[in-house]
Scaffold this motif. Structure first.
Motif, PDB file in Angstrom:
ATOM      1  N   SER A 177      40.031  31.150  21.828  1.00  0.00           N
ATOM      2  CA  SER A 177      41.042  30.393  22.642  1.00  0.00           C
ATOM      3  C   SER A 177      40.791  28.902  22.548  1.00  0.00           C
ATOM      4  CB  SER A 177      41.388  31.012  23.931  1.00  0.00           C
ATOM      5  OG  SER A 177      40.170  30.471  24.587  1.00  0.00           O
ATOM      6  N   THR A 178      41.896  28.132  22.250  1.00  0.00           N
ATOM      7  CA  THR A 178      41.889  26.767  22.062  1.00  0.00           C
ATOM      8  C   THR A 178      42.831  26.091  22.672  1.00  0.00           C
ATOM      9  OG1 THR A 178      41.112  24.908  20.920  1.00  0.00           O
ATOM     10  CG2 THR A 178      42.789  26.385  19.843  1.00  0.00           C
ATOM     11  N   LYS A 225      47.668  31.245  27.825  1.00  0.00           N
ATOM     12  CA  LYS A 225      46.616  31.879  27.108  1.00  0.00           C
ATOM     13  C   LYS A 225      46.771  33.198  26.809  1.00  0.00           C
ATOM     14  CE  LYS A 225      41.655  32.443  27.462  1.00  0.00           C
ATOM     15  NZ  LYS A 225      40.652  32.166  28.201  1.00  0.00           N
ATOM     16  N   THR A 276      35.964  34.709  23.051  1.00  0.00           N
ATOM     17  CA  THR A 276      35.464  33.580  23.627  1.00  0.00           C
ATOM     18  C   THR A 276      36.291  32.388  23.460  1.00  0.00           C
ATOM     19  OG1 THR A 276      33.263  32.334  23.147  1.00  0.00           O
ATOM     20  CG2 THR A 276      34.548  32.915  21.188  1.00  0.00           C
ATOM     21  N   ASP A 277      35.784  31.265  24.019  1.00  0.00           N
ATOM     22  CA  ASP A 277      36.486  29.884  23.910  1.00  0.00           C
ATOM     23  C   ASP A 277      36.036  28.833  23.448  1.00  0.00           C
ATOM     24  OD1 ASP A 277      38.210  31.270  25.886  1.00  0.00           O
ATOM     25  OD2 ASP A 277      37.058  30.485  27.660  1.00  0.00           O
ATOM     26  N   GLN A 278      36.965  27.819  23.107  1.00  0.00           N
ATOM     27  CA  GLN A 278      36.814  26.551  22.236  1.00  0.00           C
ATOM     28  C   GLN A 278      35.336  26.011  22.675  1.00  0.00           C
ATOM     29  OE1 GLN A 278      39.935  24.085  22.803  1.00  0.00           O
ATOM     30  NE2 GLN A 278      39.535  23.444  24.816  1.00  0.00           N
ATOM     31  N   MET A 302      34.883  33.833  28.276  1.00  0.00           N
ATOM     32  CA  MET A 302      33.946  32.964  27.462  1.00  0.00           C
ATOM     33  C   MET A 302      33.042  33.644  26.561  1.00  0.00           C
ATOM     34  SD  MET A 302      32.852  29.902  30.117  1.00  0.00           S
ATOM     35  CE  MET A 302      32.769  31.048  31.673  1.00  0.00           C
ATOM     36  N   TYR A 328      45.933  30.824  34.806  1.00  0.00           N
ATOM     37  CA  TYR A 328      44.599  30.399  34.835  1.00  0.00           C
ATOM     38  C   TYR A 328      43.994  31.357  36.051  1.00  0.00           C
ATOM     39  CZ  TYR A 328      39.911  28.646  35.214  1.00  0.00           C
ATOM     40  OH  TYR A 328      38.475  28.352  35.343  1.00  0.00           O
ATOM     41  N   ASP A 382      41.386  37.231  32.410  1.00  0.00           N
ATOM     42  CA  ASP A 382      40.440  37.878  31.582  1.00  0.00           C
ATOM     43  C   ASP A 382      39.925  39.118  32.213  1.00  0.00           C
ATOM     44  OD1 ASP A 382      40.612  35.886  29.203  1.00  0.00           O
ATOM     45  OD2 ASP A 382      39.508  34.707  30.814  1.00  0.00           O
TER      46      ASP A 382
END
Length: 269
Positions: free
Chosen positions: A8-9, A69, A88-90, A180, A201, A205
């Motif tokens: 994700s970004t 997201k 995972t994340d950016q 993450m 947010y 997840d």
């Protein structure tokens, strides 16, 4: 099996570039990498194109309309073809054995909950291509030379497989689906209908992991084995209203033992 990565970004090409550097040196290369972009400006698309000859990278984007997201992650999940998917994340730079570890520890009826080590802003900015490529970015000695303060959390960077196995088993932290560093079988994620798109947010997840658990797909703790460096950043999207909404959804998921969301990849009419 084939293994894919969904990253994700949002509007941070500098951190995303460092993260992608980490995937160019994996001992087990990814079969596909999908960048789930929650409305970034054109600089992010340009960066992703620059990696197309080095990585099997694809870009899925929607316009910026607030924190969405979960929606873009579902679009990425729908695009994925790999048997097994790492999320995972950016801002999460993977150690060279990251994908090999997820692949080795994957097993039927489980999802994996990996770990992360938070870096301060100064070291986050300092990390270069050579630091990541050589692996010294994951060296505790090198990080301390750059000003990192020693703490118990530094045990995640010891790098000894036996020590990691022991710590995975004695840690009091529960194995949860964290954005993450988590992974699971694509078929299990599709059965759960992906992420709940109502959520913003704060635990968005983990709610997916709670539905997987309700379906008998239990989490497996690998937070000392599969490591990413978490680059520092601000969180302007945090707000109490979102937390309250998300907590209510998660409470309902647990109470009703839901295994599938009606607000995921396929919406109810």
């Amino acid at each position: 099996m084939t293994i894919g990565v969904i990253i994700s970004t949002y509007n941070n090409p500098q951190w995303l570039e460092k993260t992608l550097w980490g995937y160019t040196v994996q001992t087990r290369p990814a079969d596909e990498i999908i960048i789930a972009d929650d409305g970034s400006r054109p600089e992010t698309a340009e960066l992703i194109r620059s990696f197309e000859k080095r990585l099997p990278v694809r870009h899925v984007w929607h316009e910026d309309n607030g924190f969405r997201k979960t929606i873009i992650l579902n679009k990425a999940l729908a695009m994925a073809t790999a048997d097994y998917l790492v999320f995972t994340d950016q801002d999460c730079v993977p150690r060279h054995d990251f994908l090999a570890t997820h692949e080795r520890m994957a097993c039927s009826g489980r999802f994996l909950s990996g770990g992360y080590f938070k870096l301060p802003m100064g070291i986050s900015r300092l990390l270069s291509h050579e630091d990541i490529q050589s692996g010294r970015a994951f060296s505790l000695q090198w990080l301390m030379q750059q000003g990192l303060k020693l703490s118990f959390k530094c045990t995640k960077l010891v790098g000894n497989p036996l020590f990691a196995w022991l710590m995975n088993h004695i840690t009091p932290t529960h194995a949860t689906w964290n954005g993450m560093n988590s992974s699971g079988w694509r078929t299990d994620l599709l059965s759960a209908n992906g992420f709940d798109e109502r959520m913003q947010y704060g635990g968005e997840d983990r709610e997916l992991g709670e539905r997987l658990t309700n379906a008998g797909i239990r989490g497996k703790q690998i937070r000392y084995s599969a490591i990413v460096l978490h680059l520092d950043h601000n969180r302007p999207y945090v707000n109490d209203e979102a937390w309250q909404l998300n907590n209510a959804i998660r409470k309902n998921t647990k109470k009703l033992k839901l295994t599938r969301t009606e607000h995921g990849m396929t919406q109810q009419p």
